[in-house]
Design an enzyme around this catalytic site. Structure first.
Site, short mmCIF file in Angstrom:
data_model
loop_
_atom_site.label_atom_id
_atom_site.label_comp_id
_atom_site.label_asym_id
_atom_site.label_seq_id
_atom_site.Cartn_x
_atom_site.Cartn_y
_atom_site.Cartn_z
CE1 TYR A 116 -33.31 -21.37 -16.47
CE2 TYR A 116 -33.80 -19.40 -15.20
CZ TYR A 116 -33.96 -20.15 -16.34
OH TYR A 116 -34.75 -19.69 -17.36
CB SER A 170 -32.36 -15.17 -25.08
OG SER A 170 -32.15 -16.21 -24.16
N PRO A 171 -33.49 -11.57 -24.91
CG PRO A 171 -34.01 -9.69 -23.59
CD PRO A 171 -33.82 -11.19 -23.52
CG LEU A 172 -29.57 -8.12 -24.34
CD1 LEU A 172 -28.76 -7.94 -23.05
CD2 LEU A 172 -29.46 -6.87 -25.21
N GLY A 194 -26.51 -12.45 -25.43
CA GLY A 194 -25.32 -11.59 -25.41
C GLY A 194 -24.81 -11.25 -26.80
CB ALA A 253 -20.24 -9.66 -26.29
N1 LIG Z 1 -37.93 -19.78 -20.68
C1 LIG Z 1 -36.78 -20.21 -21.15
O1 LIG Z 1 -36.69 -21.30 -21.71
C2 LIG Z 1 -35.56 -19.35 -20.99
C3 LIG Z 1 -34.40 -19.62 -21.75
C4 LIG Z 1 -33.30 -18.79 -21.58
C5 LIG Z 1 -33.35 -17.71 -20.71
N2 LIG Z 1 -34.48 -17.48 -19.98
C6 LIG Z 1 -34.59 -16.34 -19.05
O2 LIG Z 1 -34.32 -15.14 -19.78
C7 LIG Z 1 -33.29 -14.42 -19.16
C8 LIG Z 1 -32.49 -13.65 -20.21
O3 LIG Z 1 -31.98 -14.51 -21.20
P1 LIG Z 1 -30.42 -14.81 -21.36
O4 LIG Z 1 -29.71 -14.48 -20.11
O5 LIG Z 1 -30.36 -16.20 -21.88
O6 LIG Z 1 -29.96 -13.92 -22.57
P2 LIG Z 1 -29.84 -12.36 -22.86
O7 LIG Z 1 -30.57 -11.58 -21.85
O8 LIG Z 1 -30.19 -12.22 -24.28
O9 LIG Z 1 -28.27 -12.13 -22.74
C9 LIG Z 1 -27.56 -12.37 -21.55
C10 LIG Z 1 -26.06 -12.24 -21.86
O10 LIG Z 1 -25.79 -10.91 -22.27
C11 LIG Z 1 -24.82 -10.32 -21.41
N3 LIG Z 1 -25.22 -8.92 -21.24
C12 LIG Z 1 -26.33 -8.45 -20.61
N4 LIG Z 1 -26.39 -7.11 -20.68
C13 LIG Z 1 -25.30 -6.73 -21.37
C14 LIG Z 1 -24.80 -5.47 -21.77
N5 LIG Z 1 -25.45 -4.34 -21.48
N6 LIG Z 1 -23.63 -5.43 -22.47
C15 LIG Z 1 -22.96 -6.57 -22.79
N7 LIG Z 1 -23.39 -7.78 -22.43
C16 LIG Z 1 -24.55 -7.86 -21.73
C17 LIG Z 1 -24.85 -11.14 -20.14
O11 LIG Z 1 -23.59 -11.17 -19.51
P3 LIG Z 1 -23.41 -10.78 -17.96
O12 LIG Z 1 -24.37 -11.59 -17.17
O13 LIG Z 1 -21.99 -11.14 -17.70
O14 LIG Z 1 -23.67 -9.31 -17.88
C18 LIG Z 1 -25.20 -12.53 -20.68
O15 LIG Z 1 -24.04 -13.18 -21.16
C19 LIG Z 1 -32.51 -15.47 -18.39
O16 LIG Z 1 -31.76 -14.89 -17.33
C20 LIG Z 1 -33.60 -16.38 -17.91
O17 LIG Z 1 -34.19 -15.86 -16.71
C21 LIG Z 1 -35.58 -18.28 -20.13
#
Ligand SMILES: NC(=O)c1ccc[n+]([C@@H]2O[C@H](COP(=O)([O-])OP(=O)(O)OC[C@H]3O[C@@H](n4cnc5c(N)ncnc54)[C@H](OP(=O)(O)O)[C@@H]3O)[C@@H](O)[C@H]2O)c1
Length: 345
Positions: free
Chosen positions: A68, A216-218, A221, A226
């Site tokens: 990252y 990426s449980p959201l 985003g 959004a």
């Molecule tokens: N193992 C893998 O291959 C892999 C792949 C992807 C991700 N990951 C890990 O999983 C974590 C989470 O996944 P992700 O970040 O990809 O996706 P996510 O948690 O599904 O979504 C993150 C997005 O949602 C936004 N968000 C979060 N809370 C919100 C809310 N309450 N209201 C509106 N928007 C909101 C964030 O924006 P803001 O940041 O601007 O709030 C960001 O753009 C990552 O941080 C990483 O550590 C692992």
């Protein structure tokens, strides 16, 4: 695990165990990736405040990876980790090799020499002498799984790593790895939009007592509502631009699928994102699985909103309303699905 996804009477976030031998952590973790990578510019003060606020709210699992931001994310969270070393469970990953000259290019390495080199880099950047949970980020099928997990187990024996995890593996790969050394957690994408893991890896994890850490449980985003016209709303360097689900045509069709999520949210006075987070907790309970989703955010108010979702338990009727959504999503999770476990199922 009887209180999975619930708050205790004391109002403290409930805990879930990472595997049969791993630590207990708050039932929701924090994904730190977006603080330095993939989702455009970050307000670093707000991101630092987010880490602290999460801890106050009972979040103890913090997720990063060496790739990252070419190590920048590990460096960014290092002061926070050092300040709270005994109170946090630190997870990082090895295995994806990025190309500085071409951000779309990725390779995967799982060989022993590479792993030994990676762990030293992560420990140095994180300013710690031990990683609590060390994941293989992606599987390199050219390296025997026994070599990879064997090398990871050596790190446990040497005290550099406490527990092992795997990301984007298949059910049989998880079982084979677990036979070499206990696996505490499997991390793969799991959300209202992405449910392919429920076919094999989720039941395997439940059977083996391995915790599931949905990334990426959201829906990156999308599930917060959004995005309507994602191609207009995303910054020029936002990684989501490369993802088929976010292209103009698909994003518009996928946004329409959020209606049942919106209906459940409105009826409860909750946000769409909270319903998405409550959904993964509830589905995990159906599977008899310990689960710790790691929504990513860089904003304290959002970590408050997201952690409050651990107080929501969806009903059977609400689950039924959300059930058909994943089957209608258009566009793959990644442009190159060969890079995931999908091609090996
Ligand atoms: N193992 C893998 O291959 C892999 C792949 C992807 C991700 N990951 C890990 O999983 C974590 C989470 O996944 P992700 O970040 O990809 O996706 P996510 O948690 O599904 O979504 C993150 C997005 O949602 C936004 N968000 C979060 N809370 C919100 C809310 N309450 N209201 C509106 N928007 C909101 C964030 O924006 P803001 O940041 O601007 O709030 C960001 O753009 C990552 O941080 C990483 O550590 C692992």
């Amino acid at each position: 695990m009887s209180d999975m996804g619930e708050m205790s009477d004391m109002g403290v976030m409930a805990k879930a165990r990472l595997g049969t031998e791993g630590p207990e952590v708050g039932v929701q973790g924090l994904g730190c990736m977006g603080m330095s990578f993939a989702y455009g510019p970050t307000d670093e003060d707000a991101a630092r405040a987010t880490l602290e606020r999460a801890l106050e709210l009972g979040v103890t699992l913090y997720d990063t990876a060496d790739m990252y931001g070419f190590g920048e994310n590990e460096k960014f969270i290092a002061p926070f980790i050092q300040a709270h070393r005994e109170d946090v469970v630190l997870a990082t990953k090895f295995g994806i090799v990025l190309d500085r000259d071409d951000p779309t290019k990725r390779a995967v390495r799982n060989d022993r020499a590479y792993i030994r080199q990676c762990v030293e880099g992560s420990l140095r950047r994180l300013g710690t002498d031990v990683i609590d949970l060390y994941y293989m980020h992606r599987r390199d099928v050219n390296v025997p799984l026994e070599e990879t997990v064997g090398a990871m187990a050596e790190l446990v024996a040497e005290g550099k790593v406490k527990h092992l995890g795997l990301s984007e593996v298949t059910g049989p790969e998880l079982a084979a790895a677990h036979a070499v050394h206990p696996i505490a957690a499997v991390q793969s994408e799991w959300s209202v939009f992405s449910r392919d893991v429920e076919a094999a890896v989720v039941p395997t994890a439940a059977r083996l007592g391995v915790a599931f850490v949905p990334y990426s449980p959201l829906g990156r985003g999308f599930l917060t509502g959004a995005f309507v016209n994602a191609s207009a709303e995303l910054g020029a360097d936002d990684f989501r631009r490369t993802m088929p689900r976010f292209n103009e045509e698909n994003a518009a069709a996928n946004a329409a699928l959020l209606e049942p999520v919106r209906a459940v949210a409105e009826a409860r006075g909750a946000s769409l994102g909270q319903i998405a987070l409550a959904w993964v907790q509830r589905r995990a309970r159906e599977h008899g699985l310990s689960v710790v989703p790691i929504p990513g955010t860089r904003k304290p108010s959002r970590v408050e909103e997201n952690t409050a979702a651990t107080r929501i338990t969806l009903t059977e009727d609400e689950l039924a309303l959300l059930e058909p959504i994943a089957g209608k999503v258009v566009g793959g999770r990644y442009a190159d699905m060969a890079f995931t476990s999908a091609g090996r199922e």
